[in-house]
Every structure is written in structure tokens, then in C-alpha cells.
Design an enzyme around this catalytic site. Sequence first.
Site, PDB file in Angstrom:
ATOM      1  N   TRP B 364       0.831  -1.213   0.000  1.00 46.59           N
ATOM      2  CA  TRP B 364       0.000   0.000   0.000  1.00 46.59           C
ATOM      3  C   TRP B 364       0.863   1.261   0.000  1.00 46.59           C
ATOM      4  O   TRP B 364       0.374   2.352  -0.297  1.00 46.59           O
ATOM      5  CB  TRP B 364      -0.941   0.005   1.199  1.00 46.59           C
ATOM      6  CG  TRP B 364      -0.260   0.262   2.531  1.00 46.59           C
ATOM      7  CD1 TRP B 364       0.844  -0.356   3.020  1.00 46.59           C
ATOM      8  CD2 TRP B 364      -0.635   1.222   3.520  1.00 46.59           C
ATOM      9  NE1 TRP B 364       1.174   0.133   4.252  1.00 46.59           N
ATOM     10  CE2 TRP B 364       0.278   1.098   4.596  1.00 46.59           C
ATOM     11  CE3 TRP B 364      -1.659   2.147   3.619  1.00 46.59           C
ATOM     12  CZ2 TRP B 364       0.197   1.891   5.746  1.00 46.59           C
ATOM     13  CZ3 TRP B 364      -1.743   2.933   4.782  1.00 46.59           C
ATOM     14  CH2 TRP B 364      -0.812   2.803   5.819  1.00 46.59           C
ATOM     15  N   GLU B 494       0.405  -2.030  12.686  1.00 45.81           N
ATOM     16  CA  GLU B 494       0.583  -3.487  12.775  1.00 45.81           C
ATOM     17  C   GLU B 494       0.891  -3.960  14.195  1.00 45.81           C
ATOM     18  O   GLU B 494       1.146  -5.141  14.402  1.00 45.81           O
ATOM     19  CB  GLU B 494       1.669  -3.948  11.801  1.00 45.81           C
ATOM     20  CG  GLU B 494       1.240  -3.743  10.358  1.00 45.81           C
ATOM     21  CD  GLU B 494       2.311  -4.144   9.343  1.00 45.81           C
ATOM     22  OE1 GLU B 494       3.482  -4.244   9.753  1.00 45.81           O
ATOM     23  OE2 GLU B 494       1.963  -4.334   8.172  1.00 45.81           O
ATOM     24  N   LYS B 606       2.653   1.022  16.136  1.00 46.85           N
ATOM     25  CA  LYS B 606       3.876   1.003  15.337  1.00 46.85           C
ATOM     26  C   LYS B 606       3.953   2.262  14.482  1.00 46.85           C
ATOM     27  O   LYS B 606       5.019   2.740  14.167  1.00 46.85           O
ATOM     28  CB  LYS B 606       3.842  -0.240  14.445  1.00 46.85           C
ATOM     29  CG  LYS B 606       5.080  -0.523  13.640  1.00 46.85           C
ATOM     30  CD  LYS B 606       4.854  -1.799  12.804  1.00 46.85           C
ATOM     31  CE  LYS B 606       6.027  -2.102  11.900  1.00 46.85           C
ATOM     32  NZ  LYS B 606       5.680  -3.153  10.908  1.00 46.85           N
ATOM     33  N   GLN B 607       2.790   2.780  14.121  1.00 44.82           N
ATOM     34  CA  GLN B 607       2.760   3.866  13.154  1.00 44.82           C
ATOM     35  C   GLN B 607       1.413   4.572  13.205  1.00 44.82           C
ATOM     36  O   GLN B 607       0.472   4.095  13.820  1.00 44.82           O
ATOM     37  CB  GLN B 607       2.974   3.295  11.764  1.00 44.82           C
ATOM     38  CG  GLN B 607       1.857   2.370  11.308  1.00 44.82           C
ATOM     39  CD  GLN B 607       2.351   1.346  10.298  1.00 44.82           C
ATOM     40  OE1 GLN B 607       2.726   0.246  10.672  1.00 44.82           O
ATOM     41  NE2 GLN B 607       2.374   1.729   9.055  1.00 44.82           N
TER      42      GLN B 607
END
Lengths: 765, 765
Positions: B364, B494, B606-607
Site C-alpha cells: 500500500w 501493525e 507502530k505507526q
Amino acid sequence: MNTLISNDSKWILTEEGTDPETIRQNETLFALSNGHFGTRGSLEEVGRTKNYSHSEATLVNAYYDSEPIQYGEWAYGYAKEHQTVIPVPNGKKLTIKLDNERFDLEAGKTTNHKRQLDLKKGILTRTFTWENTKGHRIDVKIERFVSYDYPEILAQKVAVTPHDDDCALEIVTGLDDLKDLGQASEIESNDPRVKTQKGRRFRSEKIKNTQNKMLHIETNNTNLNLIVGEKNQFSSPSADYSTKGNEESWEVKAIKGETVVLERLVAYSNIFDDNSERDGIAQRTSTLLNEASAIGFQELKEKQIKHMEEFWDMSDIEIEGDDELQVGLRFNLFHLYQAAGRDGNRNMSAKGLTGEGYEGHYFWDTEMYMLPFFLYTQPKIAKRLLNYRYTILEEARNRAREMAVDAGALFAWRTINGKEASPYYPAGTAQIHINGDIAHAIHTYVKATGDKRFGMKEGLEILLETARFYAAWGHYDEKRNGAFVLNDVTGPDEYTAIVNNNYYTNLMAKHNFKYAADMVEAVLESEDELGQEVLSRINFKKKELNNWKKAYENMFLPYDEEQQLTMQDDSFFHKEVWDIENTPKENFPLLLNYHPLTIYRYQVNKQADTVLAQFLFSDEFSQEQKARDYEYYESVTTHDSSLSRSIFGIMASDLNQMEKAYNYFMDTALMDISDLQSNTKDGVHAANMGGTWMSMIYGFGGLRLVGDTLHFKPRLPEEWKRITFKVQFRHRVIKVSISKEEADYQLIKGEPLVIKHFDEERYLK
Amino acid sequence: MNTLISNDSKWILTEEGTDPETIRQNETLFALSNGHFGTRGSLEEVGRTKNYSHSEATLVNAYYDSEPIQYGEWAYGYAKEHQTVIPVPNGKKLTIKLDNERFDLEAGKTTNHKRQLDLKKGILTRTFTWENTKGHRIDVKIERFVSYDYPEILAQKVAVTPHDDDCALEIVTGLDDLKDLGQASEIESNDPRVKTQKGRRFRSEKIKNTQNKMLHIETNNTNLNLIVGEKNQFSSPSADYSTKGNEESWEVKAIKGETVVLERLVAYSNIFDDNSERDGIAQRTSTLLNEASAIGFQELKEKQIKHMEEFWDMSDIEIEGDDELQVGLRFNLFHLYQAAGRDGNRNMSAKGLTGEGYEGHYFWDTEMYMLPFFLYTQPKIAKRLLNYRYTILEEARNRAREMAVDAGALFAWRTINGKEASPYYPAGTAQIHINGDIAHAIHTYVKATGDKRFGMKEGLEILLETARFYAAWGHYDEKRNGAFVLNDVTGPDEYTAIVNNNYYTNLMAKHNFKYAADMVEAVLESEDELGQEVLSRINFKKKELNNWKKAYENMFLPYDEEQQLTMQDDSFFHKEVWDIENTPKENFPLLLNYHPLTIYRYQVNKQADTVLAQFLFSDEFSQEQKARDYEYYESVTTHDSSLSRSIFGIMASDLNQMEKAYNYFMDTALMDISDLQSNTKDGVHAANMGGTWMSMIYGFGGLRLVGDTLHFKPRLPEEWKRITFKVQFRHRVIKVSISKEEADYQLIKGEPLVIKHFDEERYLK
């Protein structure tokens, strides 16, 4: 169709003729074992024929090899190694020759082929008549058993009676050729329930300078050692004896009507780590073979029968009104008894010792499905099964650390050596309910047997370490008014994974907290020395007691007020309901036909989950609540797991839905004989066999241990007249006989006690 | 410490001297590519020295091989095969000998070693002086570029100038020895971000009867073919020329001060499936080499410089006030431009063509991080990147069927050939937001470029199929008043997997429904022929339109009323907060140091996830809401993903927190040059490079496309005086120049238009 049950006997499974269709299944059904080792019911000439050979396997409990698990994508903390039980040299292999023609089912002509497993005696018998291409015939009878009195011994007797004079009759025995050894059966399958490890898995070497033929084998990577020895006695002194490689051969000139007999003993020693013990163990094994040989087959067989008599005397369940079921039920109890490790270091595989399915691993199945049978009929074995958990407690502590949990222990979901061997954590490590399952089993064991010594030592230590783990895994969720929650777990139902607050898990953890707290308080109050030693050794802090009590009191148990239903987990009711009815039959089990995310996204159960929790603590729920939950969860359950139907059957009894209870029971009781799950070839479903016992005693007998008292709420289905069974309880033996009209409780042994029959107290003396 | 940026130039990265510590990283940073193929910045004498050799890799975009993925435990629908981009023959390999001594950095004495990557020109130059053990010296200059005008061509020029007379000077070239070919670099790592496939991956064969040296290679399992050809021109006619195996050698007697030059061209043909095309393609490639050789290195180089000038004219971003950053920023834009596949059938790997990390897969990342840069500065390339998705739409439909979703398409999470290649579905297939990401990119592309033809054809078909998938995956949850929900998904973050109603996913799906519904209505209204053809071909039913509208209107978006915070998913706030501050530094990234269940059980990101959603649709939220969510989610984010900081930086600008925006930006812009993620050696972080562009234009420039109008809300950090950049919008080019005091918008090309500067409309003509 496999029709092993006849009206002739309530004790014997009979296979008449031969059928390639059922040979694989019957290898499993006719498997013999004694907890130390087992051997599948394969034909002696295994490997000779295309249609009749499948998977011979002789398995020594916990004799396994390891290989690194390959992952498509690795992540931290994943299980590192497979643990795979591997077949050891086949001690059943036998060649019979007539006029130098080798017997097998595709050579010449075989008639009257019959095999019978006598459950009462624990002996498998095979008889047939063979005619070779020259028209010469022999009658053959082979008896085989795995000894309980000499747990290392496989005993066999081969009797051959010629119909003709003068032809050459030869019998050849021998462990597998060395070159074939250590070759785990090659099963090509993606099915996660089937063992898929392949290749040569041990080294082997003949041992010289022993009186008997002895072989030393050592696994490739785990370096586990085993001695396999063989001793044969042939009846005819005039036989022409020769040896070649591993084989021994006896050749005689046939005399019509004159039977020649070979008595054959094969010994599988205990497993040992230290290679330097090799010669000593080989010597002891050889001596054992000499002793057993001196006793002779006949007497060994009588001892076996006596042992089995004692077993059945305590553990049998009699049913009046269904003879077929009677055999099926006994078949299950027989296999259960066969499967259990008895040395305190080994446990009971999901397939017993009847096949390589699930790689010979031990699961929660032991505590939750198999243990009750032993607990109430063979408590010494129950203790040894529980003791196995104590032997792997240190590995469980290590696993908790790997999971970044700094206190307590997390038992491996599937294992032999204590390390996690499940390569799929959503249906492996995430099933932290195994801790609570073990705690529950220990609690029940101590309550039912009164074994305080185990309770204050091994039991206590396990209870505290499992409670510690839960305390550290969970937390108090402010968004739930400070309730104690357990997130990211998987319950028993593996069709719903990685959820928050699985009801079953939370309830088991809640009780684990209670068991731990109660035990600690008992230790502190009684100043029990054993218990105090444990507390001190594992550095117990008093604040832990308060933590456990607090967690117990505040445990979150998801409930849907609107529907008045117990919620399997926080999100279960937010999912769509799987359309079980319109799912094509060939798409079951779902796990082999749908992606995990497809399955997880729906309200669909592989097996009892909330219903299992309500069975275990059935006195804590109203009948109305149980009935509502039962109706609902039954509607979303596929029973794709063999652990499911028994529980639904028991709870049907609990809810007095006897027709339903009966139907579930019949599927449960005959699961392997009917090959209901279509994979009996890979081994029996031992947990379901335990479920059969539970269905009888917990279900139809209505037995529950409430506090310190045995409660019975017996209910028989229409189809039966009477069931009779015994249970042991705190050094007592109680015989229970239930008909539709009445229930009789008789104290056979031990001190008087009070039990409850429904709400009525009965004093047994 | 790697100090590649000097004050001398705003366009050049300079490596002075040699350092084994930075050699691996610089191989990545100095990699050259053109979307068709790329080659790492390895030394020409690669493989010769212990300290200076690492991983040469020349990669042709989408030239990959497959192998079955091994699973510890298989489940239905798992990705079946790895797809692994594999290095092709190295065309840079070169040997220089003086007095028969071979040059390398560990032989003799090398001085003045310097490498320079000229970003403006797209050329890598290496210069040094070498003294052999006899004290003879040479000056060497090697230039290298990967041509944009001839995308199959790697051009190199080697110039050697002796300091001494009479010694023997020899130059040897040649593609790798056949025996070394097809050996994917052996990287032993458990890190899931590193490619771990090993072993020989293609067959190779010399092609006879062509004028130039031509090699045919074919992958082992995917049977992808490639022609690699080579043509060399040596400047000295008096050279002693010889060939040996693959190698060509030129030997001359050195004349002091007299430079000898080798011009070397290596061609990597297009990939072809059909082996029978081999000779034709080899012939065409040979002809191409002849043509390019006739043009000569100098003119090829001038064309390259001209091409790059045009690129920079449109795509450069100028910063006044930070020269170091200026180079770093250009470095990112350079690599972005290099990485994109340009033929409509290939895409842009997460590492571009600079390394084998992530196996060369497309994620993505392309649509959400890299595409904006192309969309607004190189829209033709943007279209081709999107067209790639159209080429794999059929595979995406197949994948939806595998997931038991009977309508629409699900794009693979990571892939080259369109099939799912992620072996870990919780951070793979579960990330169904990729559908919405692609839909959003298509929508934005069509809006920003006005490319209605793509919108009515490829774009429309993708939008409808992705919407169909979401409609089938989700359902209306009665327990949420009939809201439309998407269960068992993983969002961008994630560190939180398999959740219900991930906010980002739901918001993307919601917009996908809207895009699809709007497009269908536009087709029906306009009776556009292309659009009608699509509707008819994919069997569109009118009730689908209503379904999408209903799902759009009823999409569930989790929100915590009490805290007034957007919820990342249904259960996020029920988890414990990870103590980031007290986590040892060496335990980051968490994914390499904690079990997934440990990570998933906590509030830890994580992000950017919710923050990413709010950036994409920033006009749909109040500033107050965004500020609250930002503060909260920032506090639980580790930025362990390279996709994180840029988004937090942009949203800091949006919230006018300019110091924060600046700090995030500086980490973003210099991520690979500073090796912030410690894995630049495996390839650049292409998505982060796209994030750099977004940070400048969306962040500091404040660009948003709202409806049909470009909005700017420019805000500069303290540290800068001015930024200047251009954007393309519907066949116009707008030059934007922003200082702290003012913003200037200049229409360079195209029809007048109205834009918005904050709330003020500006008419550009």
C-alpha cells in the site's frame, strides 16, 4: 462399512474377513498399548501388500525428535522446534512361508480371516487359513498383547497348523531392517491435525555381546536413547534354525495337524538421555527378556487377564438395554486406560499411542477430558498425569518470560518436553486457558482424592504459578468500571481467535485465583510444612494473596443483558451468524475449507466453549440461564472438534433434555468405531473417549463435586434400562446403579459418607 | 558516522575516503535505477575484498522467482508462494591490473578515494589514485548511470591515467561468471523485513551468433526470461585484446599521463514469458547496444542530464535556510523518481530497486506514500502506477473468492504478480484497508489530473470491485443500532491486529462506497460509454448502488464520548498502555523483541493509524478533535515503522505545532542518509521518501484537494526562510513560493483557476 460389534459378546470387537477400506481405521482401533509404549493393529506381514499396508507404528510415549519449525514469516517468541513422536522398530513383523511362498493377503488364497480384540483380556487375536498356489494349506493363529505387568514387553504367540504333510513351513521374525528404521511414516497432508514430519529420525546400532538380540537407537536431534530387544522361542526342536542380518528363521517339514508355535517377546526399554547408560540398560533389558521368557507366554497372558479384570472391576460401566453400545463404551474405556503414561514424567497424547496424529503431543485434553475418568476410577494414574505438569513447570515459567510476563508460568499449548510446540499461536499460545484447566484439574484431584500431600506440594506450586501468570497478563480496565480483564486470548473454541475476555478463560482464571488464594490461606493457617516450603521457595509475597482475591472478585464476565445470554467474548455477538444449515456438507470441518479470517469473522463455534464453562461450574448458574445459553450456542456450533459433542451431551442431561443427551452420547460413544470425524486412521480421539466416560457419569449419572460432597442427579434416556458404575472418592469406592425408577448407591469400600441424590442427602455405610 | 552532505553543493552527495562501516549503507544510497532496473552502489571490484564487499545487486523490477511458502502449521487460504525479486548478472564488475597486480581497496595503497552522486545529473562518479606494491600509480575515474532515455541501458565510463611509463595496464570486464549467477544474496535473518530466500534462482545460457555478448537467463520456477547484453569500447587501438570465458581484457603499455578509456554498456531487456521470443529479443537488445554505442557515452550522458533537468524543473523543492536539508530532500525526490515502474505493468517496491528488502514486493506504500509525489509532479507515472493495480485486478478477484467473499476484489497485501505473498495474515491479508487505499488513490488521481478516461475505465472498475468486497465483508450490526461494521481486520498500525472496526479501515471503506456510488451515478447520468461498458461487463446491479449508499451512511466509526477521542478500534481503549518511556532502547523495534500477543495486548502503535485517517480527510474533522486525537495517539506511538513520522509531521503542521512538525520532518527527510531505522543497507525507505514530499507539500505547504479546489494553508518552521515547489493540477502547473510572511502562487502553464489560500480565494491566471 466397518461392523466390528456383534451380538455375540459385550466384550469383543470382531473383524471378519479383510477389507482394504477399513484397514487403516482398524489399525487404530486394534492398537494395543500400556502408557509406556503402544503398537498399531497392523498386520504382521505389513509392507508386503499394496492394499493392506498402511501405517505400522510402534510408539514409545514421549520418544520424539525435534526439528526447527519453518515459518513463512518469523516473529519473536514463536515456538522454535517441532516435537514429533517417531515410530520405533516394529516388533510385530513376521513372515510365514509355505513351500517357500510368502504369505500375504494378496498371495494364494486366505479364508476365514478374523481378528478379535478382547477388551476384557486386553488381547488381540488373529486367525485365518491360507492356501498357497500349490494348494497347500495352513491354519494360523496369532495372539498379541502389550503387557501391563511388564510394561516394556510386547508378547506374541504364533501357532501354525499344516493341513498337509511334507511341505516346507518356515517362520521368519526380526525387527525391521536397519535401513528402514527411523523412517517416520510419510504422510503428505496439509491438515494441521496430521503429523507431517518426515525422514529418517534416529540412528541405530546392534549391541554386541548380549545374550539376546538387542538394538540401540538414538534420535537425531533430541538424543533420546532406547534399547529394543527380542527373544524368540520356537516349539519344535527339529526345526532348521538360521539367522540372516536381523532375521531369525525356523524351517520345519510340515506334519499334517501338528501345530508349531513361536513365542515371541520384544522389549522396549525406558527412554534414557545419557548414552553412557547404554550397556547397562541393554543388559537389564536382556535380563528382563530372559525372565519373561522363562515365565512363558501362557502365564504372561494370564497375568494380563488378571490385571485387566482388576481394571474392569473398578472402571467398567454396564448398560442394560443396548449391547452394541456396551461394547463401544468398553472400547473407549479400554483405550483410555491404555493411553495414560504411568511414570509421572509422561502424559497422554491426544491420540494415545495409537497413531502419529498431532505428533504425539499432550494438550489440555488430558486435564479436561481424560483426567476425570482416572480421577474417579484410577486415582493413582490421575496423580501421575498431573505430576507430569509439575515436571514441566520450569519450562512453563520460561515460556511466561518469553511472553514478557514477569511472574508465574504459562503451560505450553501442545508439547512433549514442556516447550511450546504449536506453530500457530492464535490457536496455540493464545489459549492461556490451559493454565486454568490445569489448576482446575489439580483442585478437583485434591478435593476428590484427599491427596493433601500432592495438594500442598506439586499442586500448590502449580496453582500459584498459574495464578501469578493470569494476574500479570490481565489488568483492571477503567473502561469497565475497573473490572479485571484478560485481552488477546483464544478460548476453547478455535473458530474464534484473539479476542478479549473469552468467558471460559476468564472463568477459569477467576477460579484459579480462588484456588490459589484458598490454598495459601490454608497453608498460612495450618502452617503446613510442605506448603510453607513452597511459598518460601517461590518467593510468595503476601500482597499477591490480596491481588488474587481482588482479581477474583472483579473478574469481568461478559454478559448480554438484552438477550440475557452469556457472551463468549466481548465481540462475539457483534459478528454475523454463520449459516451452518446452508453450508455444503463437504465444507466441514470449516478449518480445512475456509481461511481463518473467514471463520473468525462469524458467530460459529468449533466446539463447546461457554457451554463447557457452564458444565464445569454448573452449580453456579441457574437452570434457566444454562438453558438459554445452551440453546443459543448449540445453534452456532459445528462440532468440528471431537471435544464438543460430549460436553453438549452432558449439558443436555443437566437440562433434562434426555433425547438430545442420548443422541449426542451415541455420536460420542461410537465416534472412532464409526469414524465419525473421518480421521480415526490417524489415531483414536482420546479426549472424546474421556468425554464418553464424562457423559455417562457426569451426564447420565449427574455427578458433580460440590464443595466436599458428591452430588448425583441421575437421568436415564428412554433407550436404557439401567447403568451401573463405580467411583472412587477419598479412599472409598461407591457403586452406583441407576434405573429409570431408582438410583442405588452402595459403599463397597471405605468409611461411611454422605452424598446427595438430587436435593436429598443419603448416608452410605 | 556517514557524512555525505557537504556545504559545497546542494546537489551532490560525497563520500570521501572509504569506510567499511558505511559501505553497506552507501551501496543503498548510491544505487541507481530508472524503474525498469536498478543497480546498487557497490564497488566495481565487488567480491574482491573482505571489508568492502557486501551485497552487489542489480535488480530488474518484477523479475522474481517463486518457491512454496513453508508453514509450521498450514491453514486454508494461506498465501501459497513466496515471490522474491532476484539479482541479475552484475554489469558493473570490473578488474584493473597494474603490473599484473589487481586493484582493490586492500591491495597496494589507495588515496583520494571519492565517490559522488550528482542528483542533478543522475550520475555516480568514483575517483581515486592507486599505487601498487611496486610503487606504480594510476588515477582512475569511473562514471556510471542508469539511462532514462534508453531504459535498458547501464552506461559506464572508466578512465585510467598512468603516473608511470612502461608498466603493464590491464582492464578486464565481464558479467559475473555463469557459475555465480542466480545466487540470491545469502542473508541469514529472522527479521521479517529482510528477504531470506536463498540459493540459485535462475538458469543461464550464452546466446550464440549475436554480434554482442548476450546472455539469456530464465528463473527456475516462474520461468521469467531476460536478455542481458554487453558492449565495450576501448579507446586505445594498440591495446592487446583477449577474451576468456565471459571476460574481455584490454592490456596496454602505460604511457605516463596518457589516459585510456573504456566505455561500457550493459543492457537488461524487458522481461518476457515466452521462451520462443528469446532470439528476437536478444537480437533487438544487441541492436540497441549497437545504437547506444554509436551514440557514445558522452552523448548518452548529455541526454541523461537533460532528462534530469526536466525532472527537476517540475519536481524540485527548494528550501532557503538549510543547505544540508536541501541535499537530503533532493536525495529523496531523486530516489522516488528512480524507483517507479513506468510501463503500467510494474509498480514500485518498498525499497525501490535499491535492495532486496521485502523481496521487491509492492505494498500500500505506493498509493498512500509514494503516489502523491507523482500525482502532483509526474502524473503520467502516477497513472502507470495505478494501472498496475488494474493488471492484477483479476488476481484480486480470485483472492476475494479464496476468502469466501463472493463479490468484488481484495488486493494482495504484498505482491509482485498480484497473488498474496504475505505469509502472516494478521499483518497481511487482514489489512483489507489496502482496497480503500487504492480506491482513495484512484479517486484523488482522477480529481487532481482530470483524467476522466482512466476514471471511467480502469479506475471505475477497481472502485466498484473494492466497494463490492467491503459490502460483502461487512454487515449491519444489530448490537450497534444497525451500523455497518467491518470485523476481524488489521489497520495500518501493525502493533494491533485482528480487531473489529478499525477506524482507519472503516473510514477508507466508507469513502470507497461513496466514490463507487458517485461514479456509478455519474455514469448513469452522463451515459458515458466507457463507464457503461464497465458496469455491463462486471454485471453491476442497481441495488448495489443503494447498498453502497446505505453502507456509507451507516458506517460505524468508533468514538469514545467520555474522553472525546476517536477510537482506533472497538477494543483499543480497553487495553493497557505500553510503557514506552521505560522500555529499554535496545528493545525497539518492538516487533523484533516481543511476541505478537504481547504487543497486541497493549495500547501501542507502530505507526500512524487514526492520525493517518485524519490527515487524509482532514477537512472532515474539527481542529480540536484532531488535536486531542493527535496528542493521545502520539503518546502511544513508537514510530517503529518508517511510515509513521511523516504523517505525524504533516498533522503537526495541520495543527500549527511547527516545532514538532519541523522535528518530525528532519527525521523523515534524513531517515536513510542518517540510517535512522538501522536498516538502510537493505534498501531505501521509499515510502518515507514519499512521506518527505508529502511533509513539504501537504505539511508545510498545507495543500489539500477539497472537492474540486486546491487549498493551501502554508506554515513554515522557524528554521527556514522560504520553500518553493511546483504542483501540476488538471493540465496546469502552479509554482508555489512560501515564506514566513507571504505565499505566492504563480500559474506557469495552463488555464486560469481559483485556488484557496487559507480561507481566501485566489484567482491565478
